[in-house]
Design a protein around this motif. Structure first.
Motif, PDB file in Angstrom:
ATOM      1  N   UNK A 141       0.826  -1.203   0.000  1.00 22.76           N
ATOM      2  CA  UNK A 141       0.000   0.000   0.000  1.00 22.76           C
ATOM      3  C   UNK A 141       0.861   1.255   0.000  1.00 22.76           C
ATOM      4  N   UNK A 142       2.005   1.210   0.689  1.00 21.35           N
ATOM      5  CA  UNK A 142       2.881   2.388   0.681  1.00 21.35           C
ATOM      6  C   UNK A 142       3.403   2.658  -0.727  1.00 21.35           C
ATOM      7  N   UNK A 143       3.787   1.607  -1.452  1.00 18.75           N
ATOM      8  CA  UNK A 143       4.247   1.794  -2.826  1.00 18.75           C
ATOM      9  C   UNK A 143       3.133   2.406  -3.680  1.00 18.75           C
ATOM     10  N   UNK A 144       1.936   1.892  -3.523  1.00 21.58           N
ATOM     11  CA  UNK A 144       0.807   2.427  -4.282  1.00 21.58           C
ATOM     12  C   UNK A 144       0.554   3.882  -3.909  1.00 21.58           C
ATOM     13  N   UNK A 145       0.583   4.186  -2.613  1.00 23.97           N
ATOM     14  CA  UNK A 145       0.344   5.560  -2.160  1.00 23.97           C
ATOM     15  C   UNK A 145       1.396   6.507  -2.725  1.00 23.97           C
ATOM     16  N   UNK A 146       2.645   6.081  -2.735  1.00 27.70           N
ATOM     17  CA  UNK A 146       3.719   6.930  -3.260  1.00 27.70           C
ATOM     18  C   UNK A 146       3.523   7.189  -4.752  1.00 27.70           C
ATOM     19  N   UNK A 147       3.158   6.157  -5.498  1.00 32.95           N
ATOM     20  CA  UNK A 147       2.927   6.324  -6.935  1.00 32.95           C
ATOM     21  C   UNK A 147       1.711   7.204  -7.198  1.00 32.95           C
ATOM     22  N   UNK A 148       0.647   6.986  -6.435  1.00 37.29           N
ATOM     23  CA  UNK A 148      -0.561   7.792  -6.603  1.00 37.29           C
ATOM     24  C   UNK A 148      -0.285   9.256  -6.261  1.00 37.29           C
ATOM     25  N   UNK A 149       0.464   9.482  -5.210  1.00 43.86           N
ATOM     26  CA  UNK A 149       0.808  10.841  -4.808  1.00 43.86           C
ATOM     27  C   UNK A 149       1.671  11.530  -5.868  1.00 43.86           C
ATOM     28  N   UNK A 150       2.665  10.814  -6.372  1.00 42.80           N
ATOM     29  CA  UNK A 150       3.565  11.383  -7.375  1.00 42.80           C
ATOM     30  C   UNK A 150       2.818  11.760  -8.650  1.00 42.80           C
ATOM     31  N   UNK A 151       1.812  10.970  -8.987  1.00 47.92           N
ATOM     32  CA  UNK A 151       1.047  11.248 -10.214  1.00 47.92           C
ATOM     33  C   UNK A 151      -0.203  12.086  -9.954  1.00 47.92           C
ATOM     34  N   UNK A 152      -0.441  12.365  -8.678  1.00 47.22           N
ATOM     35  CA  UNK A 152      -1.585  13.185  -8.264  1.00 47.22           C
ATOM     36  C   UNK A 152      -2.906  12.593  -8.751  1.00 47.22           C
ATOM     37  N   UNK A 153      -3.053  11.265  -8.493  1.00 49.29           N
ATOM     38  CA  UNK A 153      -4.290  10.571  -8.841  1.00 49.29           C
ATOM     39  C   UNK A 153      -4.870   9.925  -7.592  1.00 49.29           C
ATOM     40  N   UNK A 154      -6.170   9.711  -7.599  1.00 49.23           N
ATOM     41  CA  UNK A 154      -6.856   9.138  -6.444  1.00 49.23           C
ATOM     42  C   UNK A 154      -7.191   7.675  -6.595  1.00 49.23           C
ATOM     43  N   UNK A 155      -6.770   7.070  -7.722  1.00 48.89           N
ATOM     44  CA  UNK A 155      -7.074   5.666  -7.949  1.00 48.89           C
ATOM     45  C   UNK A 155      -6.042   5.055  -8.884  1.00 48.89           C
ATOM     46  N   UNK A 156      -5.873   3.747  -8.742  1.00 47.61           N
ATOM     47  CA  UNK A 156      -4.971   3.001  -9.619  1.00 47.61           C
ATOM     48  C   UNK A 156      -5.692   1.756 -10.108  1.00 47.61           C
ATOM     49  N   UNK A 157      -5.446   1.405 -11.348  1.00 44.53           N
ATOM     50  CA  UNK A 157      -5.969   0.161 -11.892  1.00 44.53           C
ATOM     51  C   UNK A 157      -5.065  -0.965 -11.419  1.00 44.53           C
ATOM     52  N   UNK A 158      -5.680  -2.033 -10.900  1.00 43.67           N
ATOM     53  CA  UNK A 158      -4.930  -3.192 -10.426  1.00 43.67           C
ATOM     54  C   UNK A 158      -5.142  -4.317 -11.432  1.00 43.67           C
ATOM     55  N   UNK A 159      -4.051  -4.752 -12.035  1.00 42.44           N
ATOM     56  CA  UNK A 159      -4.124  -5.871 -12.965  1.00 42.44           C
ATOM     57  C   UNK A 159      -3.703  -7.133 -12.228  1.00 42.44           C
ATOM     58  N   UNK A 160      -4.669  -8.023 -12.031  1.00 37.14           N
ATOM     59  CA  UNK A 160      -4.434  -9.247 -11.264  1.00 37.14           C
ATOM     60  C   UNK A 160      -5.125 -10.421 -11.959  1.00 37.14           C
ATOM     61  N   UNK A 161      -4.396 -11.124 -12.830  1.00 34.45           N
ATOM     62  CA  UNK A 161      -5.006 -12.228 -13.558  1.00 34.45           C
ATOM     63  C   UNK A 161      -5.519 -13.338 -12.631  1.00 34.45           C
ATOM     64  N   UNK A 162      -4.916 -13.491 -11.458  1.00 35.09           N
ATOM     65  CA  UNK A 162      -5.350 -14.526 -10.517  1.00 35.09           C
ATOM     66  C   UNK A 162      -6.679 -14.196  -9.848  1.00 35.09           C
ATOM     67  N   UNK A 163      -7.050 -12.915  -9.809  1.00 37.17           N
ATOM     68  CA  UNK A 163      -8.294 -12.504  -9.154  1.00 37.17           C
ATOM     69  C   UNK A 163      -9.374 -12.143 -10.170  1.00 37.17           C
ATOM     70  N   UNK A 164      -9.160 -12.494 -11.406  1.00 33.23           N
ATOM     71  CA  UNK A 164     -10.197 -12.247 -12.395  1.00 33.23           C
ATOM     72  C   UNK A 164      -9.953 -11.060 -13.290  1.00 33.23           C
ATOM     73  N   UNK A 165      -8.788 -10.475 -13.234  1.00 30.95           N
ATOM     74  CA  UNK A 165      -8.476  -9.428 -14.192  1.00 30.95           C
ATOM     75  C   UNK A 165      -8.272  -8.053 -13.619  1.00 30.95           C
ATOM     76  N   UNK A 166      -9.246  -7.152 -13.849  1.00 31.25           N
ATOM     77  CA  UNK A 166      -9.057  -5.734 -13.566  1.00 31.25           C
ATOM     78  C   UNK A 166      -9.792  -5.345 -12.289  1.00 31.25           C
ATOM     79  N   UNK A 167      -9.054  -4.704 -11.383  1.00 31.24           N
ATOM     80  CA  UNK A 167      -9.635  -4.162 -10.167  1.00 31.24           C
ATOM     81  C   UNK A 167      -9.215  -2.722 -10.002  1.00 31.24           C
ATOM     82  N   UNK A 168      -9.627  -2.126  -8.872  1.00 36.59           N
ATOM     83  CA  UNK A 168      -9.273  -0.734  -8.614  1.00 36.59           C
ATOM     84  C   UNK A 168      -8.876  -0.577  -7.149  1.00 36.59           C
ATOM     85  N   UNK A 169      -7.867   0.229  -6.919  1.00 39.83           N
ATOM     86  CA  UNK A 169      -7.437   0.613  -5.580  1.00 39.83           C
ATOM     87  C   UNK A 169      -7.572   2.124  -5.502  1.00 39.83           C
TER      88      UNK A 169
END
Length: 133
Positions: free
Chosen positions: A20-48
């Motif tokens: 979560x810290x890695x995601x927070x740092x990337x989201x902060x650097x890009x100034x976005x409030x959400x990230x697309x999570x690509x997880x083929x094991x969980x059925x494909x596309x999710x959101x954080x």
């Protein structure tokens, strides 16, 4: 106006094993409030979202050890680029969320947020005219 006119096409994509810290740092650097999570094991596309990270920290979980996969929303409502902004806003209001992943031909094409919709609906304030003294 359509979703394709308001959405951000430069999106942040993360994997389920990131912390979560890695995601927070990337989201902060890009100034976005959400990230697309690509997880083929969980059925494909999710959101954080920033709310997912905030909820985890609020529960006392360690963002350095918590993995994205445990906080990803996988039952995502997707928008099409051809949806109207009214359709997107209605989906967000009824679902209680602030971001929609936009799919085009089954692939992520962008993210549209409540803020994106508001920017389209509310004109930018006019710049005040300053008269030189």
């Amino acid at each position: 106006m359509l979703v394709r006119d308001a959405m951000s096409t430069v999106v942040l994509t993360v994997g389920p094993a990131h912390t979560l810290r890695q995601a927070a740092a990337l989201m902060s650097a890009r100034r976005v409030g959400a990230a697309i999570v690509l997880d083929p094991d969980a059925g494909g596309i999710g959101i954080l979202t920033e709310r997912d990270i905030l909820n985890s920290v609020g529960l006392g979980q360690n963002p350095d050890t918590e993995r994205i996969h445990a906080h990803t929303t996988n039952n995502v409502v997707f928008a099409a680029p051809t949806w109207t902004l009214e359709e997107a806003a209605r989906a967000m209001a009824h679902g209680g969320f602030r971001h929609l992943i936009v799919l085009d031909r089954g692939e992520p094409a962008g993210i549209v947020s409540v803020r994106d919709i508001i920017r389209c609906w509310v004109p930018a304030p006019a710049q005040p005219h300053v008269v030189p003294a």
